[in-house]
Design an enzyme around this catalytic site. Structure first.
Site, short mmCIF file in Angstrom:
data_model
loop_
_atom_site.label_atom_id
_atom_site.label_comp_id
_atom_site.label_asym_id
_atom_site.label_seq_id
_atom_site.Cartn_x
_atom_site.Cartn_y
_atom_site.Cartn_z
N LYS A 39 -22.25 32.48 -28.02
CA LYS A 39 -21.44 32.32 -29.22
C LYS A 39 -20.43 31.17 -29.12
CE LYS A 39 -23.75 34.56 -31.33
NZ LYS A 39 -24.32 34.37 -32.66
N1 PMP Z 1 -26.00 39.28 -27.64
C1 PMP Z 1 -24.66 39.25 -27.55
C2 PMP Z 1 -24.01 39.72 -26.30
C3 PMP Z 1 -23.89 38.83 -28.65
O1 PMP Z 1 -22.55 38.84 -28.57
C4 PMP Z 1 -24.55 38.42 -29.83
C5 PMP Z 1 -23.73 38.01 -31.02
N2 PMP Z 1 -23.27 39.11 -31.75
C6 PMP Z 1 -25.95 38.47 -29.88
C7 PMP Z 1 -26.64 38.89 -28.75
C8 PMP Z 1 -26.74 38.17 -31.12
O2 PMP Z 1 -26.60 36.89 -31.63
P1 PMP Z 1 -26.69 36.62 -33.17
O3 PMP Z 1 -25.39 37.05 -33.79
O4 PMP Z 1 -26.88 35.14 -33.25
O5 PMP Z 1 -27.84 37.38 -33.73
#
Ligand code: PMP
Length: 298
Positions: A39
């Site tokens: 992120k």
């Molecule tokens: N894994 C973790 C540990 C995350 O923090 C996130 C973001 N919420 C994701 C996966 C999924 O990413 P996205 O929001 O791009 O679907």
């Protein structure tokens, strides 16, 4: 070089224990970003694009709803651009992420666990309206998938010129949507992974302990035609893989990585040969207070 220049270009490793002579699984290790997760890429894009579009100013304020990693990415990049970062985070997620956001200078408001991310989003939006802050709105903005198109997707293509499957979990769905859209042009099939209690497979929303993934309502920017398969993974399996990845690969990952690995292994079982790339979004260390290595009473 600045701290934010460390975002992206993370390592891609071949999983030795899980690959065979004919089916290779590669993992993109996003915990190597400076804020410790995938992120950071989103935080950088949202802030830089907000500034470029004139919606956010250096010295201005932004607000976001996040379970943690997006907040860390935003807070980290906000230090560089001198932006004030306000985060609405539901109770119930790992406190380490809250502590990290705080030390990076973010102001945190906790929202009720029972209201989930939807409650946090509502409050973030209200805050933006009453305080004139820039609402980065990760769950709805096209900037979210866009953050991965020129960075993560390109890095994958450059690292493994021919691969057959891309596997990633979905929380906001931004990673999956952005990367899958680019990879579709290369004939790569994209598999989205969600925990039990997430709605992409058509199930009712419900509780789960796998952190970072799980969708409460269909993401506006997720084009269903990009999804080759949805893989639903239980918490028990996700945390089991967290322990095995440490034991067999020396990799210390979060539970969403464990879930993503299960998605990749299910594909590997179905094909005779090919290359699979799986995204590991963050590391284990931010889940120690949640006993990540002992989930299920191990
Ligand atoms: N894994 C973790 C540990 C995350 O923090 C996130 C973001 N919420 C994701 C996966 C999924 O990413 P996205 O929001 O791009 O679907």
């Amino acid at each position: 070089m600045n701290t934010i220049d460390l975002i992206g270009h993370t390592p891609l490793v071949q999983l030795q224990h899980y690959s065979t002579d004919t089916v290779k699984i590669y993992a993109k290790l996003e915990m190597y970003n400076p804020g410790g997760s995938i992120k950071d890429r989103l935080g950088k894009y949202l802030i830089e694009n907000g500034i470029a579009q004139g919606q956010l100013k250096r010295g201005g304020q932004l607000v976001e709803a996040t379970a943690g990693n997006t907040g860390i990415g935003l807070a980290l990049v906000a230090t560089y651009y001198n932006v004030d970062c306000v985060i609405f985070a539901p109770e119930g997620f790992a406190e380490e992420k809250i502590e990290i956001m705080r030390v990076l200078g973010a102001t945190i408001y906790r929202t009720p666990k029972a209201e989930g991310m939807i409650g946090a989003r509502r409050q973030a939006q209200q805050y933006a309206q009453t305080h004139g802050a820039y609402y980065t709105n990760q769950f709805e903005t096209l900037d979210n998938p866009a953050a991965y198109k020129d960075t993560l997707a390109q890095e994958l293509i450059e690292a493994v010129p021919t691969f057959d499957y891309f596997v990633a979990g979905a929380g906001s769905g931004g990673t999956f949507s952005g990367v899958a859209e680019v990879l579709q042009r290369y004939g790569v099939k994209s598999v989205v992974v969600e925990p039990t209690g997430s709605i992409l497979s058509g199930s009712e929303k419900g509780k789960h302990d796998t952190e970072g993934i799980g969708v409460e309502e269909w993401p506006v920017f997720l084009d269903a035609s990009l999804i080759h398969e949805v893989q639903v993974v239980s918490d028990d399996i996700a945390f089991h893989h967290v322990r095995d990845l440490a034991k067999y690969e020396g990799l210390l990952v979060g539970s969403s990585s464990g879930a993503a690995l299960e998605g990749a292994l299910r594909i590997a079982k179905k094909i005779d040969q090919g290359n699979i790339i799986v995204i590991f979004p963050d590391g284990s260390d931010r889940y120690m207070s949640k006993q990540i290595f002992r989930y299920g009473g191990v």
